[in-house]
Design a protein around this motif. Sequence first.
Motif, PDB file in Angstrom:
ATOM      1  N   TRP A 108       0.788  -1.221   0.000  1.00 54.11           N
ATOM      2  CA  TRP A 108       0.000   0.000   0.000  1.00 54.11           C
ATOM      3  C   TRP A 108       0.830   1.285   0.000  1.00 54.11           C
ATOM      4  CZ3 TRP A 108      -4.407   1.575  -1.552  1.00 54.11           C
ATOM      5  CH2 TRP A 108      -5.477   0.678  -1.655  1.00 54.11           C
ATOM      6  N   LEU A 112      -0.265   4.171  -2.473  1.00 50.00           N
ATOM      7  CA  LEU A 112      -0.646   5.523  -2.048  1.00 50.00           C
ATOM      8  C   LEU A 112       0.218   6.572  -2.745  1.00 50.00           C
ATOM      9  CD1 LEU A 112      -1.197   4.870   1.762  1.00 50.00           C
ATOM     10  CD2 LEU A 112      -2.960   5.417   0.069  1.00 50.00           C
ATOM     11  N   THR A 124      -9.934  11.807  -1.602  1.00 47.54           N
ATOM     12  CA  THR A 124      -9.934  10.395  -1.988  1.00 47.54           C
ATOM     13  C   THR A 124      -8.764   9.668  -1.345  1.00 47.54           C
ATOM     14  OG1 THR A 124     -10.977  10.940  -4.101  1.00 47.54           O
ATOM     15  CG2 THR A 124      -9.879   8.806  -3.941  1.00 47.54           C
ATOM     16  N   ARG A 125      -7.579  10.280  -1.384  1.00 51.38           N
ATOM     17  CA  ARG A 125      -6.410   9.645  -0.776  1.00 51.38           C
ATOM     18  C   ARG A 125      -6.589   9.507   0.735  1.00 51.38           C
ATOM     19  NH1 ARG A 125      -2.039  12.893  -1.321  1.00 51.38           N
ATOM     20  NH2 ARG A 125      -3.030  14.604  -2.472  1.00 51.38           N
ATOM     21  N   VAL A 128      -8.930   6.537   1.383  1.00 47.59           N
ATOM     22  CA  VAL A 128      -8.235   5.275   1.136  1.00 47.59           C
ATOM     23  C   VAL A 128      -7.264   4.973   2.278  1.00 47.59           C
ATOM     24  CG1 VAL A 128      -6.592   4.100  -0.382  1.00 47.59           C
ATOM     25  CG2 VAL A 128      -8.493   5.405  -1.365  1.00 47.59           C
ATOM     26  N   ARG A 129      -6.480   5.989   2.687  1.00 48.62           N
ATOM     27  CA  ARG A 129      -5.548   5.796   3.810  1.00 48.62           C
ATOM     28  C   ARG A 129      -6.293   5.356   5.067  1.00 48.62           C
ATOM     29  NH1 ARG A 129      -3.169  10.680   2.100  1.00 48.62           N
ATOM     30  NH2 ARG A 129      -4.295  11.762   3.763  1.00 48.62           N
ATOM     31  N   THR A 300      -9.026  -3.644   1.691  1.00 47.09           N
ATOM     32  CA  THR A 300      -8.462  -3.575   0.342  1.00 47.09           C
ATOM     33  C   THR A 300      -9.429  -4.184  -0.670  1.00 47.09           C
ATOM     34  OG1 THR A 300      -6.202  -3.702   1.213  1.00 47.09           O
ATOM     35  CG2 THR A 300      -6.510  -4.270  -1.110  1.00 47.09           C
ATOM     36  N   LEU A 303     -12.015  -1.661  -1.412  1.00 46.66           N
ATOM     37  CA  LEU A 303     -11.486  -0.588  -2.253  1.00 46.66           C
ATOM     38  C   LEU A 303     -11.300  -1.038  -3.700  1.00 46.66           C
ATOM     39  CD1 LEU A 303      -8.913   0.966   0.221  1.00 46.66           C
ATOM     40  CD2 LEU A 303     -10.868   2.153  -0.786  1.00 46.66           C
TER      41      LEU A 303
END
Length: 359
Positions: A108, A112, A124-125, A128-129, A300, A303
């Motif tokens: 990841w 990232l 968005t980042r 996700v994080r 994950t 996602l």
Amino acid sequence: MRAATPVDRDRTVDALRAYAVVGVILGHWLVSALVSEAERPAVWQGASPLPDHPALVPATWFLQTLGPFFFAGGYAAARGLRSRPPGSWLTTRFARLVRPVAVLAAVWLPALLLLRVTGAPESTRHVVRSLVTHPMWFLLVYLVLTALTPLLRAAVIRWRTWPVLPLAALIAAGDSGWVSWPSPVAAPVGWAVPYLLGIALAEGVLPRRTGLVLAPAGVIAGAALVLLAGYPASAVGVPGAGRSNLDPPSLFALALAAVQIGVFLLVRPGLAGLLRRPAVWAPVAVLNLAAMTLYCWHQTALLLVTFGGLLAGPLPGLLDPPDGAWPVYRLLWLPVFGLTLAGLCRLFHRFERPKPAGR
């Protein structure tokens, strides 16, 4: 599978752990809503269906399974420590916990970075994080309790289950505001309660009849905390609410854990008989063998499916606001998430239980 699950294992504890794994995964999949903007589909925000669907709150009582997780962990730790020197046992235990997380990070961190250099929006980042890293707090608490296992086991051997009372009192002090506990301190203190009870079961000082006390006492305490003391009814955090039962764990979280563990103790004899059937035991064994891999990679899977949905256009239950019929559509996505997670598990499970040298 037979070599990894010998006959002297307590299959009922394995079944409880399997329930906890499934509960956490389904719970995260059902409350982790990702919402994309209509004009800019690549811009995501995190959301939850709970504010718009308060009728879903009772489901959190079954899907918030950290109490059983730590209970099973305490049991396994005490059994392992009994048969090995503390130093050797602790090194092996830490390696088994840290190795899958290191593999997750190795995948990841570049991913990232790729999102950043390709211009993915900051929101968005951030989402996700959060989805990838937030479940890891559980492992940090687990590592702390693992390191403390020799002391906790010695306390149980000397004082049986009585040490849970001062721990619960510390959580009560934090809930009331008498003491300000930072979350990194409060979380290990709170989850040490079910962990200690798991050690007590391993040491033979938690008889089945204890369930006759834990289960009803937990129900009464939980109801009183919600109805009389103003605690939230949801076992997980609700966006916009001023208080959470989970971060850090509150007395309500401990009451829920008491109910779950109490019910487990009561049904344990019947469950043991059921688990002697190969068709019942097989999925439980598989879930236990891959527990860490499933836990590390389940978000994950969500996602990956969501990124695929972004390419396909607006899909109900995937990138739309979690209102209206969203929970129904999200249920339909669960098999897709499950298949994706199965693929990830097949790919990364080797790092959870590597083959012995020379094989």
